[in-house]
Design a protein around this motif. Structure first.
Motif, PDB file in Angstrom:
ATOM      1  N   ALA A   1      34.619  42.360  39.780  1.00 18.17           N
ATOM      2  CA  ALA A   1      35.756  41.429  39.514  1.00 18.17           C
ATOM      3  C   ALA A   1      36.998  41.631  39.937  1.00 18.17           C
ATOM      4  O   ALA A   1      37.784  40.772  40.212  1.00 18.17           O
ATOM      5  N   GLY A   2      37.366  43.177  39.694  1.00 16.89           N
ATOM      6  CA  GLY A   2      38.780  43.313  40.171  1.00 16.89           C
ATOM      7  C   GLY A   2      38.846  42.996  41.763  1.00 16.89           C
ATOM      8  O   GLY A   2      39.949  42.544  42.130  1.00 16.89           O
ATOM      9  N   ALA A   3      37.864  43.536  42.494  1.00 14.92           N
ATOM     10  CA  ALA A   3      37.869  43.210  43.933  1.00 14.92           C
ATOM     11  C   ALA A   3      38.163  41.765  44.159  1.00 14.92           C
ATOM     12  O   ALA A   3      38.779  41.088  45.168  1.00 14.92           O
ATOM     13  N   LEU A   4      36.993  40.893  43.536  1.00 14.41           N
ATOM     14  CA  LEU A   4      37.197  39.473  43.855  1.00 14.41           C
ATOM     15  C   LEU A   4      38.282  38.784  43.239  1.00 14.41           C
ATOM     16  O   LEU A   4      38.950  37.807  43.886  1.00 14.41           O
ATOM     17  N   LEU A   5      39.060  39.158  42.194  1.00 10.88           N
ATOM     18  CA  LEU A   5      40.066  38.639  41.708  1.00 10.88           C
ATOM     19  C   LEU A   5      41.529  38.963  42.249  1.00 10.88           C
ATOM     20  O   LEU A   5      42.391  38.403  42.106  1.00 10.88           O
ATOM     21  N   THR A   6      41.503  40.136  42.843  1.00 15.84           N
ATOM     22  CA  THR A   6      42.877  40.378  43.614  1.00 15.84           C
ATOM     23  C   THR A   6      42.538  40.466  45.093  1.00 15.84           C
ATOM     24  O   THR A   6      43.709  40.350  45.728  1.00 15.84           O
ATOM     25  N   HIS A   7      41.425  40.317  45.739  1.00 18.06           N
ATOM     26  CA  HIS A   7      41.276  40.243  46.979  1.00 18.06           C
ATOM     27  C   HIS A   7      40.399  39.034  47.814  1.00 18.06           C
ATOM     28  O   HIS A   7      40.031  38.966  48.880  1.00 18.06           O
ATOM     29  N   GLY A   8      39.826  38.291  46.648  1.00 15.60           N
ATOM     30  CA  GLY A   8      38.998  37.347  47.100  1.00 15.60           C
ATOM     31  C   GLY A   8      39.770  36.101  47.874  1.00 15.60           C
ATOM     32  O   GLY A   8      40.864  36.330  48.074  1.00 15.60           O
ATOM     33  N   PRO A   9      38.959  34.940  47.996  1.00 18.20           N
ATOM     34  CA  PRO A   9      39.638  33.913  48.770  1.00 18.20           C
ATOM     35  C   PRO A   9      40.551  33.232  47.801  1.00 18.20           C
ATOM     36  O   PRO A   9      41.657  32.740  48.390  1.00 18.20           O
ATOM     37  N   LEU A  10      40.573  33.243  46.596  1.00 17.04           N
ATOM     38  CA  LEU A  10      41.325  32.647  45.688  1.00 17.04           C
ATOM     39  C   LEU A  10      42.353  33.625  45.243  1.00 17.04           C
ATOM     40  O   LEU A  10      43.584  33.150  44.969  1.00 17.04           O
ATOM     41  N   ALA A  11      42.070  34.736  44.834  1.00 22.37           N
ATOM     42  CA  ALA A  11      42.889  35.899  44.310  1.00 22.37           C
ATOM     43  C   ALA A  11      43.754  35.472  43.382  1.00 22.37           C
ATOM     44  O   ALA A  11      44.924  35.319  43.384  1.00 22.37           O
ATOM     45  N   PRO A  12      43.296  35.078  42.277  1.00 26.42           N
ATOM     46  CA  PRO A  12      44.010  34.353  41.237  1.00 26.42           C
ATOM     47  C   PRO A  12      45.103  35.699  40.421  1.00 26.42           C
ATOM     48  O   PRO A  12      45.927  34.977  39.730  1.00 26.42           O
ATOM     49  N   LEU A  13      44.649  36.721  40.493  1.00 23.50           N
ATOM     50  CA  LEU A  13      45.452  37.754  40.018  1.00 23.50           C
ATOM     51  C   LEU A  13      46.713  38.149  40.905  1.00 23.50           C
ATOM     52  O   LEU A  13      46.433  38.615  41.869  1.00 23.50           O
ATOM     53  N   GLY A  14      47.990  37.878  40.272  1.00 23.89           N
ATOM     54  CA  GLY A  14      48.922  38.227  41.208  1.00 23.89           C
ATOM     55  C   GLY A  14      49.624  39.733  40.876  1.00 23.89           C
ATOM     56  O   GLY A  14      50.458  39.821  41.343  1.00 23.89           O
TER      57      GLY A  14
END
Length: 195
Positions: A37-50
């Motif tokens: 989840a951390g990888a997807l949320l910070t480096h994924g296509p959307l990267a919603p976590l700033g």
């Protein structure tokens, strides 16, 4: 960390709490889930976590997590259960762990030509102990006999303390031979150079 970042993390923790029992039946554990989840949320296509934490914050969080995991494991060990297998613990920790450190040191020397013996010992001692966090799924698996779970739990809880003098001695020797600044950089970054 913004309010939206906090909401995303809180939702992830809530979702894990709701689905953890079902997912663990398929050997999907909390570390796997949260790293993915951390990888997807910070480096994924959307990267919603700033939110990008500092290295010091990540290090502190990892240390606190390790302390909590080790304390949790130690709190589940019954002192009465330890007496039955004390000979096995002594063999695992008194013979097996030093042999593993020695073999790890030799393997590091063989794989990295020109490596200093102290850095090789540091690698062997750091990699030898069983990681309690990685074995957490095994500790709650009822298919594994209770005695085996208890032995692995005790061994993984004590081996870090036994390996620490090897790590400290190797780090001190490495610092003395390479200089304290260079040794700290090597430990932090993971690079080495022959001395």
């Amino acid at each position: 960390m913004s309010a939206s970042d906090l909401a995303i993390v809180a939702a992830l923790v809530f979702a894990w709490g709701m689905l953890s029992a079902r997912l663990e039946r398929f050997d999907v554990t909390a570390p796997i889930t949260f790293v993915l989840a951390g990888a997807l949320l910070t480096h994924g296509p959307l990267a919603p976590l700033g939110f990008m934490p500092s290295h010091q914050l990540v290090k502190s969080l990892a240390e606190v997590t390790l302390v909590l995991v080790l304390f949790s494991d130690a709190s589940r060990v019954g002192l009465r259960d330890l007496h039955a297998d004390v000979g096995l613990y002594l063999r695992l920790l008194g013979v097996g762990l030093p042999l593993t450190i020695a073999l790890g040191t030799l393997l590091a020397l063989a794989l990295f030509t020109g490596m200093n013996i102290w850095l090789a010992l540091l690698i062997g001692a750091a990699l030898a102990p069983t990681d309690a966090a990685l074995g957490a799924g095994l500790m709650v698996n009822q298919a594994v006999p209770a005695r085996i779970r208890r032995i692995i739990n005790v061994e993984s809880g004590l081996n870090d303390g036994i390996a620490t003098p090897f790590v400290l001695a190797a780090a001190a020797e490495r610092a003395a031979s390479a200089g304290p600044g260079k040794a700290v950089v090597e430990l932090a970054v993971g690079h080495y150079s022959s001395v």
